[in-house]
Design a protein around this motif. Structure first.
Motif, PDB file in Angstrom:
ATOM      1  N   HIS A 147       0.857  -1.178   0.000  1.00 21.96           N
ATOM      2  CA  HIS A 147       0.000   0.000   0.000  1.00 21.96           C
ATOM      3  C   HIS A 147       0.899   1.235   0.000  1.00 21.96           C
ATOM      4  CE1 HIS A 147      -3.495   2.297   2.175  1.00 21.96           C
ATOM      5  NE2 HIS A 147      -3.067   2.910   1.106  1.00 21.96           N
ATOM      6  N   TYR A 148       0.794   2.026  -1.089  1.00 22.23           N
ATOM      7  CA  TYR A 148       1.628   3.224  -1.232  1.00 22.23           C
ATOM      8  C   TYR A 148       0.771   4.465  -1.049  1.00 22.23           C
ATOM      9  CZ  TYR A 148       4.716  -0.153  -3.526  1.00 22.23           C
ATOM     10  OH  TYR A 148       5.498  -1.264  -3.811  1.00 22.23           O
ATOM     11  N   GLU A 149       1.321   5.457  -0.358  1.00 19.41           N
ATOM     12  CA  GLU A 149       0.646   6.738  -0.181  1.00 19.41           C
ATOM     13  C   GLU A 149       1.540   7.862  -0.653  1.00 19.41           C
ATOM     14  OE1 GLU A 149      -0.919   7.611   3.647  1.00 19.41           O
ATOM     15  OE2 GLU A 149      -2.279   5.890   3.679  1.00 19.41           O
ATOM     16  N   MET A 150       0.941   8.871  -1.266  1.00 16.66           N
ATOM     17  CA  MET A 150       1.715  10.011  -1.756  1.00 16.66           C
ATOM     18  C   MET A 150       0.835  11.251  -1.822  1.00 16.66           C
ATOM     19  SD  MET A 150       1.908   8.502  -5.626  1.00 16.66           S
ATOM     20  CE  MET A 150       1.853   6.825  -4.946  1.00 16.66           C
ATOM     21  N   ASN A 151       1.456  12.403  -1.831  1.00 15.65           N
ATOM     22  CA  ASN A 151       0.735  13.658  -2.030  1.00 15.65           C
ATOM     23  C   ASN A 151       1.085  14.204  -3.407  1.00 15.65           C
ATOM     24  OD1 ASN A 151       3.404  14.176  -0.919  1.00 15.65           O
ATOM     25  ND2 ASN A 151       2.812  16.323  -0.836  1.00 15.65           N
ATOM     26  N   ALA A 152       0.685  15.423  -3.704  1.00  6.65           N
ATOM     27  CA  ALA A 152       0.905  16.012  -5.023  1.00  6.65           C
ATOM     28  C   ALA A 152       1.560  17.386  -4.879  1.00  6.65           C
ATOM     29  CB  ALA A 152      -0.426  16.138  -5.772  1.00  6.65           C
ATOM     30  N   PRO A 153       2.334  17.817  -5.868  1.00  6.10           N
ATOM     31  CA  PRO A 153       2.904  19.170  -5.813  1.00  6.10           C
ATOM     32  C   PRO A 153       1.830  20.225  -6.013  1.00  6.10           C
ATOM     33  CG  PRO A 153       3.372  18.155  -7.938  1.00  6.10           C
ATOM     34  CD  PRO A 153       2.728  17.092  -7.089  1.00  6.10           C
ATOM     35  N   SER A 154       2.171  21.468  -5.743  1.00  6.90           N
ATOM     36  CA  SER A 154       1.250  22.592  -5.945  1.00  6.90           C
ATOM     37  C   SER A 154       1.457  23.181  -7.338  1.00  6.90           C
ATOM     38  CB  SER A 154       1.496  23.680  -4.898  1.00  6.90           C
ATOM     39  OG  SER A 154       1.301  23.184  -3.592  1.00  6.90           O
ATOM     40  N   LEU A 155       0.418  23.852  -7.826  1.00  8.52           N
ATOM     41  CA  LEU A 155       0.517  24.534  -9.121  1.00  8.52           C
ATOM     42  C   LEU A 155       0.680  26.027  -8.850  1.00  8.52           C
ATOM     43  CD1 LEU A 155       0.366  23.971 -12.196  1.00  8.52           C
ATOM     44  CD2 LEU A 155      -2.048  24.631 -12.076  1.00  8.52           C
ATOM     45  N   LEU A 156       1.811  26.586  -9.288  1.00  7.99           N
ATOM     46  CA  LEU A 156       2.097  28.007  -9.065  1.00  7.99           C
ATOM     47  C   LEU A 156       1.935  28.771 -10.377  1.00  7.99           C
ATOM     48  CD1 LEU A 156       3.124  30.171  -7.048  1.00  7.99           C
ATOM     49  CD2 LEU A 156       5.427  29.702  -7.902  1.00  7.99           C
ATOM     50  N   ILE A 157       1.030  29.755 -10.367  1.00  6.02           N
ATOM     51  CA  ILE A 157       0.790  30.590 -11.541  1.00  6.02           C
ATOM     52  C   ILE A 157       1.366  31.969 -11.243  1.00  6.02           C
ATOM     53  CG2 ILE A 157      -0.980  31.525 -13.078  1.00  6.02           C
ATOM     54  CD1 ILE A 157      -2.838  29.265 -11.900  1.00  6.02           C
ATOM     55  N   ARG A 158       2.434  32.325 -11.939  1.00  3.79           N
ATOM     56  CA  ARG A 158       3.138  33.586 -11.662  1.00  3.79           C
ATOM     57  C   ARG A 158       2.806  34.607 -12.750  1.00  3.79           C
ATOM     58  NH1 ARG A 158       8.050  31.734 -11.264  1.00  3.79           N
ATOM     59  NH2 ARG A 158       8.126  31.623  -9.008  1.00  3.79           N
TER      60      ARG A 158
END
Length: 377
Positions: free
Chosen positions: A183-194
């Motif tokens: 069982h693998y768990e992970m999160n996600a990166p954020s999206l940065l709009i500059r």
């Protein structure tokens, strides 16, 4: 007979939506749109005109990151001979979720109860918008042949910071390799709009991938352009794979998620390709409708079909009117539920609020059935 289902091309490195859907004079439009918005404001309830949207829902974007790919990395995860080989493939699979996004184009915020159901070979993927305020999306996917199950529950919260907008994706993604009991768990990166000084969109932030069953973990750090856009390395990712108990590093990871990501064995110094983004997410095929008779009325490509068609034809007035109609209908339904004290209940997931302020989604179905919309494997 017209089904009302309109499916836009997927986000892809070459061709597809990222290459075709571009809006003229977008920076000037963005600045005028945000001129009265205060720094730190939560943009969850902020409504965009179609000019600032891409012709697809956020549910479709989440789903595409699973079913639209030129390389079947998910099967590699389940076919690995050792737990380390499987973990390495899981890391590559996690990196493959990142897709290019055009500056000034954002997907629609899904309406409450909206669904998205697509199959790719034996992989069946089902998503549902289980909350609207705050926006919470749930994903369940099963592949009986590969003996794999995916369960995601996440919420993208966007905040305005003056020179940028950051969409932080809360929640976790779970991958289960059933025949190995892993069982693998992970999160996600954020999206940065500059917006200043160089307009652009980047995936940024830290991602942790862990498997308690094997004691393996990975840390990934995503970086975009520097503030001035000089001397930077866009779409860069760096990290390591290590043992949880000793923190001993096994592999160092470095590269660009839209090109080549390599890993180096810290003991032998040997380098090898972990992930080839150009091969995996270039020239992706658009899903097609195979069975119009069983498409749900809540399907994303149907709910937003008229808006999508207007946008693809650059008929912005038609798209604006169709989008307004959807939003007004949702407000009306919300008022009706409130007036009778009725609470909306998701159809495909059980939704719980956790102690740490997050969300937990449990699928009601043991297996996801084949979908009326398919994409070629």
């Amino acid at each position: 007979m017209d089904s009302g289902v309109v499916i836009a091309p997927p986000l892809s490195l070459e061709g597809g939506l990222a290459g075709e859907h571009k809006t003229p004079n977008i920076l000037q439009c963005v600045l005028s749109l945000f001129k009265n918005v205060q720094c730190g404001s939560d943009l969850t309830r902020f409504e965009l005109p179609p000019l600032f949207n891409m012709p697809k829902s956020q549910l479709q974007c989440y789903g595409e990151s699973v079913y639209c790919i030129a390389e079947d990395i998910l099967s590699k995860c389940s076919n690995g001979k050792t737990n380390l080989e499987r973990f390495v493939n899981v890391v590559a699979w996690s990196i493959s979720h990142n897709r290019p996004v055009n500056f000034g184009a954002t997907p629609f915020n899904p309406v409450l109860g909206e669904t998205h159901h697509v199959s790719r070979g034996t992989l069946n993927v089902l998503l549902e918008q289980v909350s609207h305020h705050p926006p919470v999306s749930a994903l369940h996917a099963t592949d009986e042949k590969a003996n794999v199950e995916l369960v995601w529950c996440q919420s993208a919260i966007a905040k305005f910071h003056g020179a940028s907008v950051e969409a932080v994706i809360h929640g976790k993604r779970q991958l289960k390799l059933l025949k190995f009991g892993e069982h693998y768990e992970m999160n996600a990166p954020s999206l940065l709009i500059r917006f200043f000084p160089v307009p652009g969109v980047d995936w940024v932030g830290n991602v942790r991938i862990k498997c308690k069953d094997t004691g393996l973990e990975a840390d990934l750090c995503y970086k975009g352009n520097s503030f001035l856009g000089l001397g930077s390395s866009p779409r860069f990712v760096k990290g390591r794979i290590f043992y949880s108990s000793s923190m001993e590093t096994i592999y160092d990871i470095e590269g660009h998620w839209d090109r080549i990501v390599t890993m180096k064995d810290v003991k032998s110094g040997e380098k090898m390709v972990l992930y080839n983004g150009k091969e995996a997410i270039s020239k992706l095929e658009t899903p097609v409708l195979k069975d119009p008779k069983v498409v749900l009325p809540t399907e994303s490509a149907f709910v937003w079909g008229e808006v999508n068609q207007g946008m693809l034809n650059k008929n912005w007035e038609k798209a604006k009117a169709a989008k307004k109609s959807i939003e007004e209908r949702e407000r009306k339904l919300a008022r009706e539920r409130k007036s009778i004290g009725d609470s909306w209940v998701p159809k495909y997931f059980n939704l719980d609020y956790t102690k740490d302020g997050g969300w937990e989604c449990t699928p009601k179905l043991e297996r996801v059935p084949p979908a009326p919309i398919v994409v070629s494997p």
